[in-house]
Design a protein around this motif. Structure first.
Motif, PDB file in Angstrom:
ATOM      1  N   ASN A 191      -3.777   2.940  83.519  1.00 12.22           N
ATOM      2  CA  ASN A 191      -3.930   2.759  82.067  1.00 12.22           C
ATOM      3  C   ASN A 191      -2.727   3.334  81.317  1.00 12.22           C
ATOM      4  O   ASN A 191      -2.289   2.773  80.303  1.00 12.22           O
ATOM      5  N   GLU A 202      -4.074  11.333  81.597  1.00 11.88           N
ATOM      6  CA  GLU A 202      -4.812  10.770  80.463  1.00 11.88           C
ATOM      7  C   GLU A 202      -4.392  11.403  79.144  1.00 11.88           C
ATOM      8  O   GLU A 202      -4.274  10.726  78.116  1.00 11.88           O
ATOM      9  N   ARG A 235      -1.182   9.859  77.544  1.00 14.97           N
ATOM     10  CA  ARG A 235      -1.064   8.410  77.345  1.00 14.97           C
ATOM     11  C   ARG A 235      -0.512   8.081  75.948  1.00 14.97           C
ATOM     12  O   ARG A 235      -1.009   8.606  74.944  1.00 14.97           O
ATOM     13  N   SER A 293      -1.949  10.408  67.644  1.00 10.12           N
ATOM     14  CA  SER A 293      -0.749   9.721  68.115  1.00 10.12           C
ATOM     15  C   SER A 293       0.350  10.718  68.491  1.00 10.12           C
ATOM     16  O   SER A 293       0.501  11.770  67.858  1.00 10.12           O
ATOM     17  N   ARG A 350      -0.916   5.479  74.140  1.00  9.12           N
ATOM     18  CA  ARG A 350      -1.847   4.753  73.276  1.00  9.12           C
ATOM     19  C   ARG A 350      -3.298   5.111  73.615  1.00  9.12           C
ATOM     20  O   ARG A 350      -4.165   4.247  73.651  1.00  9.12           O
ATOM     21  N   LEU A 351      -3.551   6.383  73.827  1.00 12.32           N
ATOM     22  CA  LEU A 351      -4.894   6.826  74.193  1.00 12.32           C
ATOM     23  C   LEU A 351      -5.876   6.525  73.066  1.00 12.32           C
ATOM     24  O   LEU A 351      -5.701   7.003  71.944  1.00 12.32           O
ATOM     25  N   PRO A 352      -6.940   5.726  73.342  1.00  8.86           N
ATOM     26  CA  PRO A 352      -7.917   5.406  72.293  1.00  8.86           C
ATOM     27  C   PRO A 352      -8.554   6.667  71.709  1.00  8.86           C
ATOM     28  O   PRO A 352      -8.809   7.638  72.423  1.00  8.86           O
ATOM     29  N   TRP A 353      -8.806   6.632  70.401  1.00  7.02           N
ATOM     30  CA  TRP A 353      -9.449   7.714  69.642  1.00  7.02           C
ATOM     31  C   TRP A 353      -8.548   8.931  69.453  1.00  7.02           C
ATOM     32  O   TRP A 353      -8.927   9.864  68.769  1.00  7.02           O
ATOM     33  N   ASP A 358      -0.205   1.236  78.976  1.00 11.53           N
ATOM     34  CA  ASP A 358       0.161   1.627  77.606  1.00 11.53           C
ATOM     35  C   ASP A 358       1.666   1.483  77.400  1.00 11.53           C
ATOM     36  O   ASP A 358       2.121   0.920  76.396  1.00 11.53           O
ATOM     37  N   LYS A 406     -16.179  11.110  66.014  1.00 12.67           N
ATOM     38  CA  LYS A 406     -15.154  12.151  66.118  1.00 12.67           C
ATOM     39  C   LYS A 406     -15.254  13.151  64.965  1.00 12.67           C
ATOM     40  O   LYS A 406     -14.921  14.327  65.133  1.00 12.67           O
ATOM     41  N   THR A 408     -17.119  -5.939  69.636  1.00 14.14           N
ATOM     42  CA  THR A 408     -15.672  -6.098  69.823  1.00 14.14           C
ATOM     43  C   THR A 408     -15.156  -7.482  69.446  1.00 14.14           C
ATOM     44  O   THR A 408     -13.945  -7.694  69.400  1.00 14.14           O
TER      45      THR A 408
END
Length: 358
Positions: free
Chosen positions: A194, A151, A154, A162, A156-159, A198, A47, A330
């Motif tokens: 998804n 999307e 969301r 917040s 708690r969207l990854p990457w 979340d 990122k 992971t």
């Protein structure tokens, strides 16, 4: 295995410069490359590289945002999926003061890559206005734009940056998701599922009530709700299990749980089998949990699906499974005592311990 950040290698950077140069003959390639290849470039994470590249694009294009947009939109179609994130990131960085133009650009760019990360600062700037825009996107004929509506918001969207307001109170998000509950695109339905999953992690009661009101209305809706409830199902939430037709597990027993070996070497696998028996005709969700030993010496449980089936009265069923103990990005394994637990409709039925060694 190649690092994700290596998408942005020298060939990509040259291709990006070429595309921008074709779109605008005044593009300053030297300024662009000087900005990209600063001393820290090699150490930057994925990122961070996205941000450095979009900053370098700004230096190279060297135009006010409204005049830079045609250049970006001309070059963007050549860069798909993750590689194309640099274009929405440009809008995120430099387009906040140009709302309408940014909205049009993000909708176009998401078709090639995804604008899900770039919409977050706009949500933070004006949540009500951005949600109104996203509701408009739910009516788009393009599945990528409809997915962006779900999307991008969301909790708690990854990457992603917040959005604290949505974690604290996700209620406004249900009006956004409602128009997508019967969407004919699996790509969109996965995003909605998804998104609801979340919400379930912090506000389970809201999602449970949402399922209660909508389950059974449409096959696509039912698919979304079932996948949205996966965390609640793994937690053995009794209300959710009942909503999806899983009764009390009292009439199902574990007749036998067998481990091939009671010692597993890290890098190898655990082989086990379980025999179930039903006294009455019943729907059965069978899971297994492993209490993994962590680096701090404490166990941490992970639940896995084993079977989702129907057992007739008097029927027995044997299920065989292999669980790898090979280290992954992971999950890292540690030596010590582990526990295998068999769960039926959310209830622990049988368990066995085994040793993991180096």
């Amino acid at each position: 295995m190649a690092d994700l950040k290596d998408i942005y290698n020298d060939d990509f950077i040259d291709s990006l410069a070429d595309a921008l140069e074709r779109a605008d003959l005044s593009f300053n390639r030297k300024a662009f490359l000087n900005c990209v290849y600063q001393e820290e470039w090699e150490s930057l994470a994925f990122k961070q590289r996205v941000r450095q590249l979009s900053t370098a694009m700004y230096r190279g294009v060297n135009k006010p945002f409204p005049k830079a947009l045609p250049v970006l939109l001309d070059a963007a179609p050549s860069f798909k999926q993750l590689a194309g994130l640099v274009f929405p990131d440009y809008v995120e960085q430099y387009g906040l003061a140009f709302w309408e133009k940014s909205m049009d650009a993000l909708a176009q760019l998401t078709v090639y890559s995804t604008s899900e990360f770039a919409v977050r600062p706009f949500l933070l700037q004006d949540q009500e206005r951005m949600l109104s825009q996203m509701i408009k996107w739910t009516k788009s004929s393009n599945e990528h734009i409809r997915r962006l509506a779900s999307e991008g918001a969301r909790p708690r969207l990854p990457w992603a940056q917040s959005i604290p307001a949505f974690k604290q109170d996700p209620a406004p998000l249900f009006a956004l998701l409602e128009p997508l509950m019967q969407d004919d695109s699996l790509y969109v339905r996965k995003s909605v599922a998804n998104h609801l999953n979340d919400i379930s992690k912090t506000h389970p009661d809201l999602v449970i009530e949402f399922i209660r009101q909508r389950y059974g209305q449409h096959p696509y809706t039912d698919w979304i709700l079932r996948h949205a409830a996966r965390t609640l199902l793994k937690q053995g939430n009794a209300d959710v299990l009942r909503l999806f037709g899983y009764p009390d597990s009292g009439h199902v027993s574990v007749q036998r749980l067998t481990l091939e070996k009671r010692t597993v070497v890290i890098g190898e696998a655990l082989h086990f089998s379980v025999e179930l028996h039903a006294e009455l005709d019943t729907k059965v969700r069978v899971e297994y949990a492993i209490d993994y030993m962590k680096k701090n010496g404490r166990p941490s449980q992970k639940v896995f699906q084993l079977s989702d089936t129907h057992l007739a009265a008097g029927q027995s069923k044997v299920i065989v499974r292999t669980q790898s103990f090979r280290d992954m990005t992971t999950r890292k394994h540690y030596a010590g005592e582990h526990t295998l637990v068999i769960l039926v409709n959310g209830v622990s039925k049988e368990s066995m311990t085994f040793q993991v060694t180096k």
